[in-house]
Design a protein around this motif. Structure first.
Motif, PDB file in Angstrom:
ATOM      1  N   UNK A 159     -48.453  24.427   2.884  1.00  0.00           N
ATOM      2  CA  UNK A 159     -48.396  23.949   4.259  1.00  0.00           C
ATOM      3  C   UNK A 159     -49.072  22.607   4.467  1.00  0.00           C
ATOM      4  N   UNK A 160     -49.626  22.030   3.394  1.00  0.00           N
ATOM      5  CA  UNK A 160     -50.265  20.716   3.515  1.00  0.00           C
ATOM      6  C   UNK A 160     -49.238  19.672   3.904  1.00  0.00           C
ATOM      7  N   UNK A 161     -49.643  18.739   4.766  1.00  0.00           N
ATOM      8  CA  UNK A 161     -48.746  17.684   5.233  1.00  0.00           C
ATOM      9  C   UNK A 161     -48.854  16.462   4.335  1.00  0.00           C
ATOM     10  N   UNK A 162     -47.686  15.890   4.004  1.00  0.00           N
ATOM     11  CA  UNK A 162     -47.623  14.669   3.217  1.00  0.00           C
ATOM     12  C   UNK A 162     -46.986  13.572   4.064  1.00  0.00           C
ATOM     13  N   UNK A 163     -47.637  12.424   4.124  1.00  0.00           N
ATOM     14  CA  UNK A 163     -47.084  11.302   4.868  1.00  0.00           C
ATOM     15  C   UNK A 163     -45.797  10.825   4.205  1.00  0.00           C
ATOM     16  N   UNK A 164     -44.876  10.325   5.028  1.00  0.00           N
ATOM     17  CA  UNK A 164     -43.590   9.873   4.512  1.00  0.00           C
ATOM     18  C   UNK A 164     -43.769   8.597   3.698  1.00  0.00           C
ATOM     19  N   UNK A 165     -43.131   8.550   2.546  1.00  0.00           N
ATOM     20  CA  UNK A 165     -43.113   7.351   1.722  1.00  0.00           C
ATOM     21  C   UNK A 165     -42.014   6.435   2.253  1.00  0.00           C
ATOM     22  N   UNK A 166     -42.388   5.409   2.981  1.00  0.00           N
ATOM     23  CA  UNK A 166     -41.409   4.544   3.658  1.00  0.00           C
ATOM     24  C   UNK A 166     -40.539   3.779   2.673  1.00  0.00           C
ATOM     25  N   UNK A 167     -40.977   3.657   1.428  1.00  0.00           N
ATOM     26  CA  UNK A 167     -40.151   2.958   0.443  1.00  0.00           C
ATOM     27  C   UNK A 167     -38.827   3.678   0.223  1.00  0.00           C
ATOM     28  N   UNK A 168     -38.838   5.017   0.414  1.00  0.00           N
ATOM     29  CA  UNK A 168     -37.607   5.777   0.218  1.00  0.00           C
ATOM     30  C   UNK A 168     -36.562   5.446   1.276  1.00  0.00           C
ATOM     31  N   UNK A 169     -36.991   4.961   2.433  1.00  0.00           N
ATOM     32  CA  UNK A 169     -36.039   4.617   3.493  1.00  0.00           C
ATOM     33  C   UNK A 169     -35.139   3.452   3.087  1.00  0.00           C
ATOM     34  N   UNK A 170     -35.590   2.663   2.143  1.00  0.00           N
ATOM     35  CA  UNK A 170     -34.828   1.470   1.783  1.00  0.00           C
ATOM     36  C   UNK A 170     -33.502   1.811   1.121  1.00  0.00           C
ATOM     37  N   UNK A 171     -33.428   2.984   0.474  1.00  0.00           N
ATOM     38  CA  UNK A 171     -32.177   3.376  -0.161  1.00  0.00           C
ATOM     39  C   UNK A 171     -31.104   3.613   0.889  1.00  0.00           C
ATOM     40  N   UNK A 172     -31.453   4.376   1.934  1.00  0.00           N
ATOM     41  CA  UNK A 172     -30.484   4.614   2.998  1.00  0.00           C
ATOM     42  C   UNK A 172     -30.108   3.326   3.721  1.00  0.00           C
TER      43      UNK A 172
END
Length: 319
Positions: A100-113
């Motif tokens: 249940x630990x929260x992980x911040x979004x890796x914004x670098x992954x947004x670049x693919x979309x």
């Protein structure tokens, strides 16, 4: 008592059992160098040798536990897997499905979309497949990788918890045995209870979905994940703690009960290991059966040559 002193505890148990058994049977200690000699009672030497032989195995029973993995040795691997989950956090599943630990979004992954709009001018079969098979499915594949990494991390957490509790439980077996040997002959029955926490420390989390959607497969696959019971806050079914009752009024019976406790500890460890291994086999089978849900397809461009790279099958041409 400390686990680091386990073998010292084992030798203390052996010495206490021998002393108690000799007292029960009226057998004297052999004279030490410098002590005045005495005439042995009939059969005394043989009885003494039999007593020493009866408890000769005590240290060896505890020795394998003294060599169990240090729970702290898992911390480095757990940290590395957490780092991998940070890289794989796409936002479609921001929480670890096991803890249940929260992980911040890796914004670098947004670049693919974001590249899809730049590829509108790429025509041909190669461009169409790149958009449909790679860009469109990228987020789902990364999410599945994130969950697979979480299952591996949960299995390591479970291993750490298993050995932490195994060490604590076997230390308690040693402590209870020494106490029982000390209590023999007191008023009342010499009874004690051992609470086993080894298997209970491993929590099973059923049916963790391997995909946030079903774009890659008609129905989302599922695995069973495990983690340390203290860490798991998702829905789960905990194995209840077990209790074993012991009693003994002679040294031989107390040590036999101790042997029973050692065997129980071994059984608990094996059961916990089997649970974790089953989860990992399930994960491996899911990934092997649905590889396309975890790995993007091989780019067709890898097969292109200088003479074919601009064919419609590969780069095509600009509109």
């Amino acid at each position: 008592m400390s686990f680091d002193e386990l073998m010292e505890h084992a030798r203390d148990i052996q010495a206490a059992a021998i002393a108690a058994a000799m007292k029960e049977k009226g057998v004297r200690e052999a004279p030490r160098p410098g002590d005045p000699p005495y005439t042995p009672h009939p059969g005394e030497d043989a009885a003494r040798a039999a007593i020493f032989s009866e408890f000769a195995d005590v240290p060896s029973l505890f020795e394998p536990f003294a060599m169990t993995p240090d729970p702290a040795s898992f911390d480095g691997l757990l940290q590395e897997l957490s780092g991998g989950m940070n890289h794989l956090s796409s936002g479609r599943m921001p929480d670890d499905p096991i803890t249940g630990d929260t992980y911040l979004v890796n914004v670098l992954l947004d670049r693919v979309g974001a590249t899809e709009s730049y590829l509108d001018q790429w025509t041909g079969d190669g461009g169409d497949k790149f958009r449909s098979k790679f860009v469109h499915d990228f987020s789902s594949i990364v999410t599945n990788q994130f969950i697979g990494c979480a299952v591996l991390r949960g299995a390591l957490e479970a291993q750490k918890a298993l050995w932490l509790n195994a060490r604590a439980n076997i230390d308690t077996v040693a402590h209870d045995t020494l106490t029982a040997l000390d209590n023999m002959g007191h008023c009342g029955q010499n009874q004690w209870t051992m609470t086993w926490t080894i298997v209970a420390s491993v929590a099973a989390v059923a049916a963790v979905p391997l995909s946030a959607g079903t774009s890659l497969l008609g129905a989302a696959a599922a695995v069973t994940a495990v983690g340390a019971a203290g860490q798991v806050i998702a829905a789960h079914q905990l194995n209840p703690k077990k209790e074993t009752h012991y009693h003994g009024e002679t040294a031989a019976v107390v040590i036999e009960q101790m042997r029973r406790g050692v065997a129980q500890a071994i059984g608990e460890i094996q059961q916990g290991e089997q649970l974790i291994a089953g989860v990992l086999r399930s994960l491996h089978a899911s990934i092997d059966q649905h590889r396309g849900m975890f790995v993007s397809p091989r780019p067709a461009l890898l097969d292109a040559t200088p003479s074919t790279v601009f064919d419609d099958k590969y780069l095509g041409h600009a509109r």
